[in-house]
Design a protein around this motif. Sequence first.
Motif, PDB file in Angstrom:
ATOM      1  N   LEU A 169       3.981  16.456   6.713  1.00 36.00           N
ATOM      2  CA  LEU A 169       3.816  17.328   5.542  1.00 36.00           C
ATOM      3  C   LEU A 169       2.348  17.649   5.291  1.00 36.00           C
ATOM      4  N   ARG A 170       1.480  16.639   5.426  1.00 39.15           N
ATOM      5  CA  ARG A 170       0.043  16.890   5.277  1.00 39.15           C
ATOM      6  C   ARG A 170      -0.425  17.927   6.288  1.00 39.15           C
ATOM      7  N   GLY A 171       0.066  17.804   7.517  1.00 42.77           N
ATOM      8  CA  GLY A 171      -0.302  18.769   8.549  1.00 42.77           C
ATOM      9  C   GLY A 171       0.136  20.178   8.191  1.00 42.77           C
ATOM     10  N   VAL A 172       1.349  20.308   7.676  1.00 37.29           N
ATOM     11  CA  VAL A 172       1.849  21.625   7.246  1.00 37.29           C
ATOM     12  C   VAL A 172       0.980  22.166   6.110  1.00 37.29           C
ATOM     13  N   GLY A 173       0.646  21.307   5.148  1.00 35.21           N
ATOM     14  CA  GLY A 173      -0.214  21.733   4.044  1.00 35.21           C
ATOM     15  C   GLY A 173      -1.583  22.161   4.530  1.00 35.21           C
ATOM     16  N   ALA A 174      -2.168  21.388   5.443  1.00 39.44           N
ATOM     17  CA  ALA A 174      -3.493  21.725   5.972  1.00 39.44           C
ATOM     18  C   ALA A 174      -3.461  23.051   6.725  1.00 39.44           C
ATOM     19  N   LEU A 175      -2.434  23.253   7.540  1.00 37.93           N
ATOM     20  CA  LEU A 175      -2.320  24.516   8.266  1.00 37.93           C
ATOM     21  C   LEU A 175      -2.149  25.698   7.320  1.00 37.93           C
ATOM     22  N   ALA A 176      -1.413  25.496   6.232  1.00 38.51           N
ATOM     23  CA  ALA A 176      -1.225  26.575   5.261  1.00 38.51           C
ATOM     24  C   ALA A 176      -2.546  26.932   4.586  1.00 38.51           C
ATOM     25  N   VAL A 177      -3.335  25.927   4.218  1.00 35.64           N
ATOM     26  CA  VAL A 177      -4.636  26.196   3.583  1.00 35.64           C
ATOM     27  C   VAL A 177      -5.577  26.878   4.572  1.00 35.64           C
ATOM     28  N   VAL A 178      -5.632  26.384   5.798  1.00 37.88           N
ATOM     29  CA  VAL A 178      -6.466  27.025   6.827  1.00 37.88           C
ATOM     30  C   VAL A 178      -6.008  28.464   7.044  1.00 37.88           C
ATOM     31  N   GLY A 179      -4.692  28.661   7.106  1.00 34.28           N
ATOM     32  CA  GLY A 179      -4.159  30.011   7.274  1.00 34.28           C
ATOM     33  C   GLY A 179      -4.562  30.932   6.140  1.00 34.28           C
ATOM     34  N   GLU A 180      -4.536  30.422   4.914  1.00 37.84           N
ATOM     35  CA  GLU A 180      -4.946  31.232   3.754  1.00 37.84           C
ATOM     36  C   GLU A 180      -6.406  31.649   3.878  1.00 37.84           C
ATOM     37  N   HIS A 181      -7.268  30.695   4.179  1.00 38.34           N
ATOM     38  CA  HIS A 181      -8.694  31.014   4.286  1.00 38.34           C
ATOM     39  C   HIS A 181      -8.973  31.939   5.474  1.00 38.34           C
ATOM     40  N   LEU A 182      -8.315  31.682   6.574  1.00 38.06           N
ATOM     41  CA  LEU A 182      -8.519  32.494   7.766  1.00 38.06           C
ATOM     42  C   LEU A 182      -8.058  33.933   7.546  1.00 38.06           C
ATOM     43  N   THR A 183      -6.887  34.086   6.951  1.00 38.75           N
ATOM     44  CA  THR A 183      -6.363  35.443   6.746  1.00 38.75           C
ATOM     45  C   THR A 183      -7.051  36.152   5.586  1.00 38.75           C
ATOM     46  N   THR A 184      -7.704  35.410   4.715  1.00 34.12           N
ATOM     47  CA  THR A 184      -8.433  36.060   3.625  1.00 34.12           C
ATOM     48  C   THR A 184      -9.734  36.658   4.135  1.00 34.12           C
ATOM     49  N   TRP A 185     -10.456  35.898   4.960  1.00 33.75           N
ATOM     50  CA  TRP A 185     -11.797  36.341   5.367  1.00 33.75           C
ATOM     51  C   TRP A 185     -11.840  36.938   6.763  1.00 33.75           C
ATOM     52  N   ALA A 186     -11.174  36.324   7.718  1.00 34.26           N
ATOM     53  CA  ALA A 186     -11.326  36.747   9.110  1.00 34.26           C
ATOM     54  C   ALA A 186     -10.272  37.755   9.560  1.00 34.26           C
ATOM     55  N   MET A 187      -9.049  37.609   9.072  1.00 36.44           N
ATOM     56  CA  MET A 187      -7.958  38.481   9.519  1.00 36.44           C
ATOM     57  C   MET A 187      -7.121  38.944   8.334  1.00 36.44           C
ATOM     58  N   LEU A 239      -0.209  31.393   1.051  1.00 36.50           N
ATOM     59  CA  LEU A 239      -0.252  30.193   1.886  1.00 36.50           C
ATOM     60  C   LEU A 239      -1.092  29.083   1.258  1.00 36.50           C
ATOM     61  N   GLY A 240      -2.201  29.447   0.631  1.00 33.66           N
ATOM     62  CA  GLY A 240      -3.092  28.449   0.040  1.00 33.66           C
ATOM     63  C   GLY A 240      -2.432  27.681  -1.093  1.00 33.66           C
ATOM     64  N   VAL A 241      -1.750  28.401  -1.966  1.00 36.26           N
ATOM     65  CA  VAL A 241      -1.046  27.739  -3.067  1.00 36.26           C
ATOM     66  C   VAL A 241       0.032  26.819  -2.517  1.00 36.26           C
ATOM     67  N   TYR A 242       0.758  27.283  -1.511  1.00 36.78           N
ATOM     68  CA  TYR A 242       1.781  26.457  -0.882  1.00 36.78           C
ATOM     69  C   TYR A 242       1.160  25.187  -0.311  1.00 36.78           C
ATOM     70  N   GLY A 243       0.067  25.320   0.427  1.00 34.96           N
ATOM     71  CA  GLY A 243      -0.582  24.166   1.040  1.00 34.96           C
ATOM     72  C   GLY A 243      -1.072  23.162   0.021  1.00 34.96           C
ATOM     73  N   VAL A 244      -1.699  23.647  -1.046  1.00 37.27           N
ATOM     74  CA  VAL A 244      -2.205  22.746  -2.090  1.00 37.27           C
ATOM     75  C   VAL A 244      -1.044  22.050  -2.792  1.00 37.27           C
ATOM     76  N   LEU A 245       0.029  22.766  -3.064  1.00 34.26           N
ATOM     77  CA  LEU A 245       1.190  22.140  -3.697  1.00 34.26           C
ATOM     78  C   LEU A 245       1.789  21.054  -2.804  1.00 34.26           C
ATOM     79  N   VAL A 246       1.814  21.292  -1.503  1.00 33.08           N
ATOM     80  CA  VAL A 246       2.301  20.266  -0.575  1.00 33.08           C
ATOM     81  C   VAL A 246       1.417  19.025  -0.673  1.00 33.08           C
TER      82      VAL A 246
END
Length: 175
Positions: free
Chosen positions: A24-42, A52-59
């Motif tokens: 679950l931590r891994g899923v949360g971390a990937l969701a937060v990384v995905g949020e930051h990556l898709t916000t700035w880079a893609m 994704l970020g809200v989902y990851g933090v809630l996890v």
Amino acid sequence: MTAPPQAPQAAHTAPTRLAWLDALRGVGALAVVGEHLTTWAMPWLRPTSFNLGVYGVLVFFLVSGYIIPASLERQGGVRAFWIGRLFRLYPLYLAVIGVVLALSWWIPVREEVPRDASSVAAHATMLMDAVGAAGVLNTMWTLSYEMVFYLLVAALFVTGVRDHRALRTLTKVRA
């Protein structure tokens, strides 16, 4: 003379960590990384109907809600719990603050961060958001909620709510 026979060893030892919580931590971390990556880079890949970020933090918060009370129980006391938290959180936290301040000549500290003793106290206790002070990094807001949760769980532990002592005491007083 031969050695006495040894007892057979168990094929599997009990894991000290719960693998499903790590997953679950891994899923949360990937969701937060995905949020930051898709916000700035893609930004073209960023989902519009799901954050994704809200989902990851809630996890992460849900996992903490399970692990922190268990950790306090396992350590057997509030003092050991807080010492563990201190050594787990503060070294990296202080290092990050140090790096931010060391680079402040090049990348200024956010304007929202108060430049007074109350801000130092808020950062020292990790309660920035709880007391309305901005963190030197905007991602530090989660630490305030974690710290409030730690304080709440420790208070429940001390008052005996964990094993219903407080409820039994209250029942006896009313009787």
